[in-house]
Design a protein around this motif. Structure first.
Motif, PDB file in Angstrom:
ATOM      1  N   SER A 193     -24.047 -18.723 -17.598  1.00  9.61           N
ATOM      2  CA  SER A 193     -24.913 -19.004 -18.744  1.00  9.61           C
ATOM      3  C   SER A 193     -24.529 -18.145 -19.941  1.00  9.61           C
ATOM      4  O   SER A 193     -24.516 -18.593 -21.092  1.00  9.61           O
ATOM      5  N   LEU A 194     -24.210 -16.873 -19.654  1.00  5.82           N
ATOM      6  CA  LEU A 194     -23.813 -15.966 -20.727  1.00  5.82           C
ATOM      7  C   LEU A 194     -22.524 -16.443 -21.394  1.00  5.82           C
ATOM      8  O   LEU A 194     -22.410 -16.453 -22.633  1.00  5.82           O
ATOM      9  N   ALA A 195     -21.552 -16.852 -20.546  1.00  5.98           N
ATOM     10  CA  ALA A 195     -20.289 -17.349 -21.092  1.00  5.98           C
ATOM     11  C   ALA A 195     -20.505 -18.601 -21.929  1.00  5.98           C
ATOM     12  O   ALA A 195     -19.927 -18.770 -23.009  1.00  5.98           O
ATOM     13  N   THR A 196     -21.373 -19.487 -21.416  1.00  7.13           N
ATOM     14  CA  THR A 196     -21.675 -20.709 -22.175  1.00  7.13           C
ATOM     15  C   THR A 196     -22.348 -20.383 -23.506  1.00  7.13           C
ATOM     16  O   THR A 196     -22.012 -20.941 -24.552  1.00  7.13           O
ATOM     17  N   ALA A 197     -23.292 -19.441 -23.419  1.00  3.82           N
ATOM     18  CA  ALA A 197     -23.998 -19.047 -24.645  1.00  3.82           C
ATOM     19  C   ALA A 197     -23.034 -18.435 -25.657  1.00  3.82           C
ATOM     20  O   ALA A 197     -23.087 -18.731 -26.863  1.00  3.82           O
ATOM     21  N   VAL A 198     -22.143 -17.569 -25.145  1.00  2.00           N
ATOM     22  CA  VAL A 198     -21.149 -16.946 -26.040  1.00  2.00           C
ATOM     23  C   VAL A 198     -20.255 -18.014 -26.670  1.00  2.00           C
ATOM     24  O   VAL A 198     -19.960 -17.971 -27.870  1.00  2.00           O
ATOM     25  N   THR A 199     -19.830 -18.982 -25.851  1.00  2.00           N
ATOM     26  CA  THR A 199     -18.974 -20.066 -26.372  1.00  2.00           C
ATOM     27  C   THR A 199     -19.690 -20.863 -27.455  1.00  2.00           C
ATOM     28  O   THR A 199     -19.131 -21.172 -28.515  1.00  2.00           O
TER      29      THR A 199
ATOM     30  N   ALA B 134     -11.229  -6.696 -33.987  1.00  2.00           N
ATOM     31  CA  ALA B 134     -12.334  -7.518 -33.483  1.00  2.00           C
ATOM     32  C   ALA B 134     -12.182  -7.761 -31.985  1.00  2.00           C
ATOM     33  O   ALA B 134     -13.159  -7.690 -31.221  1.00  2.00           O
ATOM     34  N   VAL B 135     -10.941  -8.037 -31.534  1.00  2.00           N
ATOM     35  CA  VAL B 135     -10.700  -8.267 -30.111  1.00  2.00           C
ATOM     36  C   VAL B 135     -10.984  -6.999 -29.300  1.00  2.00           C
ATOM     37  O   VAL B 135     -11.606  -7.037 -28.232  1.00  2.00           O
ATOM     38  N   VAL B 136     -10.527  -5.829 -29.801  1.00  2.00           N
ATOM     39  CA  VAL B 136     -10.771  -4.556 -29.118  1.00  2.00           C
ATOM     40  C   VAL B 136     -12.268  -4.276 -29.014  1.00  2.00           C
ATOM     41  O   VAL B 136     -12.782  -3.862 -27.962  1.00  2.00           O
ATOM     42  N   ALA B 137     -12.992  -4.484 -30.097  1.00  2.00           N
ATOM     43  CA  ALA B 137     -14.436  -4.236 -30.104  1.00  2.00           C
ATOM     44  C   ALA B 137     -15.148  -5.117 -29.089  1.00  2.00           C
ATOM     45  O   ALA B 137     -16.019  -4.654 -28.326  1.00  2.00           O
ATOM     46  N   ILE B 138     -14.783  -6.380 -29.034  1.00  2.00           N
ATOM     47  CA  ILE B 138     -15.400  -7.293 -28.069  1.00  2.00           C
ATOM     48  C   ILE B 138     -15.080  -6.843 -26.643  1.00  2.00           C
ATOM     49  O   ILE B 138     -15.940  -6.855 -25.740  1.00  2.00           O
ATOM     50  N   GLY B 139     -13.824  -6.410 -26.411  1.00  2.00           N
ATOM     51  CA  GLY B 139     -13.433  -5.945 -25.080  1.00  2.00           C
ATOM     52  C   GLY B 139     -14.221  -4.727 -24.638  1.00  2.00           C
ATOM     53  O   GLY B 139     -14.643  -4.621 -23.465  1.00  2.00           O
ATOM     54  N   ILE B 140     -14.431  -3.759 -25.544  1.00  2.00           N
ATOM     55  CA  ILE B 140     -15.200  -2.553 -25.221  1.00  2.00           C
ATOM     56  C   ILE B 140     -16.639  -2.905 -24.870  1.00  2.00           C
ATOM     57  O   ILE B 140     -17.211  -2.392 -23.896  1.00  2.00           O
TER      58      ILE B 140
ATOM     59  N   VAL C  63     -17.826  -5.737 -23.686  1.00  2.00           N
ATOM     60  CA  VAL C  63     -17.876  -6.419 -22.380  1.00  2.00           C
ATOM     61  C   VAL C  63     -17.688  -5.413 -21.243  1.00  2.00           C
ATOM     62  O   VAL C  63     -18.392  -5.438 -20.210  1.00  2.00           O
ATOM     63  N   ALA C  64     -16.729  -4.468 -21.406  1.00  2.00           N
ATOM     64  CA  ALA C  64     -16.462  -3.481 -20.345  1.00  2.00           C
ATOM     65  C   ALA C  64     -17.664  -2.584 -20.112  1.00  2.00           C
ATOM     66  O   ALA C  64     -18.029  -2.276 -18.950  1.00  2.00           O
ATOM     67  N   VAL C  65     -18.316  -2.131 -21.174  1.00  2.00           N
ATOM     68  CA  VAL C  65     -19.485  -1.256 -21.040  1.00  2.00           C
ATOM     69  C   VAL C  65     -20.625  -1.987 -20.356  1.00  2.00           C
ATOM     70  O   VAL C  65     -21.310  -1.453 -19.472  1.00  2.00           O
ATOM     71  N   ARG C  66     -20.838  -3.250 -20.749  1.00  4.19           N
ATOM     72  CA  ARG C  66     -21.933  -4.034 -20.166  1.00  4.19           C
ATOM     73  C   ARG C  66     -21.704  -4.219 -18.666  1.00  4.19           C
ATOM     74  O   ARG C  66     -22.629  -4.139 -17.856  1.00  4.19           O
ATOM     75  N   ARG C  67     -20.488  -4.473 -18.266  1.00  2.94           N
ATOM     76  CA  ARG C  67     -20.191  -4.692 -16.849  1.00  2.94           C
ATOM     77  C   ARG C  67     -20.320  -3.387 -16.048  1.00  2.94           C
ATOM     78  O   ARG C  67     -20.708  -3.387 -14.883  1.00  2.94           O
ATOM     79  N   ARG C  68     -19.956  -2.286 -16.660  1.00  3.39           N
ATOM     80  CA  ARG C  68     -19.995  -0.986 -15.964  1.00  3.39           C
ATOM     81  C   ARG C  68     -21.406  -0.597 -15.564  1.00  3.39           C
ATOM     82  O   ARG C  68     -21.640  -0.010 -14.503  1.00  3.39           O
TER      83      ARG C  68
END
Length: 567
Positions: free
Chosen positions: A37-43, A552-558, A560-565
């Motif tokens: 759902s999160l991926a769909t929402a992000v898309t 922008a790509v680096v910021a999005i990656g950080i 996502v990584a923090v949220r998963r951790r």
């Protein structure tokens, strides 16, 4: 008993394992649904953002034209600083109407150039409005413009109006055509797009706006006939086409053009600011010469201009020569050639060959305000103009001159050397026939000409003669502008963006007659397909690609990584 107890324990263990497995499966499913759902929402959010950015950028491009980058090789969508300054300072309302549906301009790349250019004009000035209409579906709109126009307005035309003044052009008028390829298009061997060489949309639109907003336009009387017969020679049709090209050039650049007769019409100084006399094949009457002199004198008020164009097709003109002598000049009975590197091979209506490249005067008032000074001005079949010494207060300024390596070939002589490739040689016979009225002495001169022993030196092929007088604190002036050849404004040369002949003529005339808001705009070559960018555009692209997108790509990656951790 022990066996039953073991079986019972085993069943309980199995049930427990199944329950735990079901619980784990539920957790996995819930996690999948959550992240799915999160991926769909992000898309969805990303798509919405992209659409919104596209809409915003589109609106910004319409409202602020400079916001849109032009990456075409010749910046065909860009507007020059001269035009930009002019339309930003407009204080009159201007309507630009296109007699075609706007959707027609979305698919064709050439039509897209037109619509994008028009859109930029509208974006730069609140005084400019744009309308697209169908002549069959919107008869009321058509009728409104038709009332102002003496000709017929049809589909695929551009109408520019302000008040009761109107200019009408076909869409093809905004492009330059390859004259050599046109015959293949005419017979259906190539498409229309194959014969387009340059885009002159800005040139046409700016001059049209200048014309319809000019409260006091300059009026030119073109003397095309004498007693209802063509005044110039039409033996080769070159002069006829040249006059047509000159009239179109003047009309396109904001002058009101009227054809008049030398004998039957009056040269009313209240009606005409400028007279143009194109290469009379025969001499003028004394009455006609007097009419020209009175026009320039203007009851002592001066302020008028006469453009006289000489040509190799003319006969003997003693009365006209005497008039020119009063203005301290003499047109020689020869034409200028140059066989050095200061020449170019050109094609004109009467032929093709190597002709002199001329230099423009450095006199500040007569430089022509050229947009691109690197383009050459050529002088095919030009008769040299000599300044005469006289103490009458009139001045002569050389405008266009050939190089020191040029020489003059007499019109009444044949060449002992066979330069058959020369455009002049192609028409020397016509020039000799046109000079049948020359004096006996002229016609019995030797028939041989030695190129090697010919005198070399610079020759003037275009001059301006000024008669300036003081009236208290003000100066008034009438001028005679003299061109040595009709081919200087040949039909082909006027349309060819590779040469500055037309641009110099208009730029000079604008300066001399004091035409306000004169702008000379270069056409935009479409023959190059490579993409070029300015330094500013490169910096913007480099910043976006090298810094903005990676960050922008680096910021999005950080994120996502923090949220998963921490989940």
């Amino acid at each position: 008993m022990q066996k039953k107890e073991k079986e019972t324990k085993k069943k309980k263990s199995t049930v427990g394992e199944n329950a735990e497995e079901k619980r784990q499966n539920k957790l996995k499913l819930r996690k999948k649904l959550k992240y799915g759902s999160l991926a769909t929402a992000v898309t969805v959010i990303f798509v919405v953002v992209v659409v919104l950015i596209n809409v915003i950028v589109s609106q910004l491009g319409t409202r602020f034209p400079n916001f849109v980058l032009d990456l075409t090789s010749e910046n065909v969508y860009e507007i020059s600083d001269e035009t930009l300054e002019y339309i930003k300072n407009l204080d009159q309302d201007v309507e630009i109407a296109v007699s075609a549906e706007e959707s027609n301009f979305d698919t064709d790349s050439y039509n897209k150039m037109i619509s994008e250019t028009i859109s930029r004009y509208q974006g730069y000035s609140d005084h400019i409005s744009v309308t697209y209409f169908d002549t069959t579906k919107d008869p009321d709109i058509l009728a409104k413009y038709q009332e102002l126009y003496s000709g017929d307005i049809s589909s695929n035309q551009i109408i520019v109006t302000s008040g009761d003044r109107i200019k009408v052009y076909s869409l093809s008028d905004l492009f330059e055509i390859d004259k050599d390829m046109y015959q293949y298009y005419y017979y259906g061997y190539v498409d229309y797009s194959d014969i387009i060489t340059a885009f002159k949309g800005e040139q046409v639109l700016t001059t049209a706006i200048m014309n319809v907003t000019d409260s006091n336009p300059k009026s030119v009387g073109v003397i095309t006939t004498t007693n209802e017969e063509y005044i110039f020679s039409v033996a080769t049709q070159a002069n006829y086409y040249a006059v047509s090209a000159i009239e179109s050039l003047l009309d396109d650049n904001g002058y009101d053009v009227t054809e008049i007769d030398l004998i039957n019409d009056t040269f009313d100084t209240g009606t005409y600011d400028i007279l143009l006399l194109p290469a009379p094949a025969s001499d003028l009457t004394m009455d006609s010469v007097q009419k020209l002199s009175e026009f320039l004198y203007n009851d002592g008020n001066l302020g008028k201009q006469l453009i006289y164009i000489a040509d190799y097709t003319q006969g003997s003109t003693p009365n006209l020569d005497a008039f020119l002598k009063e203005w301290n000049i003499q047109i020689e009975s020869s034409y200028v050639q140059d066989d050095s590197s200061n020449s170019q091979t050109v094609s004109i209506v009467s032929g093709s060959g190597s002709v002199p490249v001329v230099s423009v005067t450095t006199e500040e008032d007569y430089t022509g305000n050229l947009a691109n000074t690197s383009l050459p001005i050529v002088a095919p079949l030009a008769r040299p103009i000599t300044e005469l010494t006289a103490n009458n207060g009139r001045t002569v300024t050389n405008l266009l001159t050939t190089s020191d390596s040029s020489y003059c070939r007499p019109l009444t002589l044949s060449d002992s050397d066979s330069d058959s490739d020369s455009a002049a040689d192609a028409d020397t016979e016509d020039a000799t026939e046109a000079s049948e009225e020359a004096t006996e002495k002229e016609m019995t001169t030797t028939t041989e000409f030695d190129v090697d022993s010919a005198e070399r030196g610079s020759n003037a092929v275009m001059v301006i003669c000024g008669d300036q007088q003081s009236t208290g604190s003000d100066l008034i002036e009438s001028d005679v502008i003299v061109l040595g050849s009709m081919s200087l404004l040949d039909y082909y040369l006027v349309q060819d963006s590779s040469y500055n002949n037309a641009e110099y003529f208009i730029g000079l005339l604008n300066s001399v007659c004091g035409k306000e808001d004169n702008i000379v705009i270069a056409t935009k070559d479409l023959s190059q397909n490579s993409i070029s960018t300015s330094d500013t555009q490169l910096k913007v692209i480099r910043t976006v690609v090298v810094f903005v997108i990676p960050l922008a790509v680096v910021a999005i990656g950080i994120v996502v990584a923090v949220r998963r951790r921490y989940r």
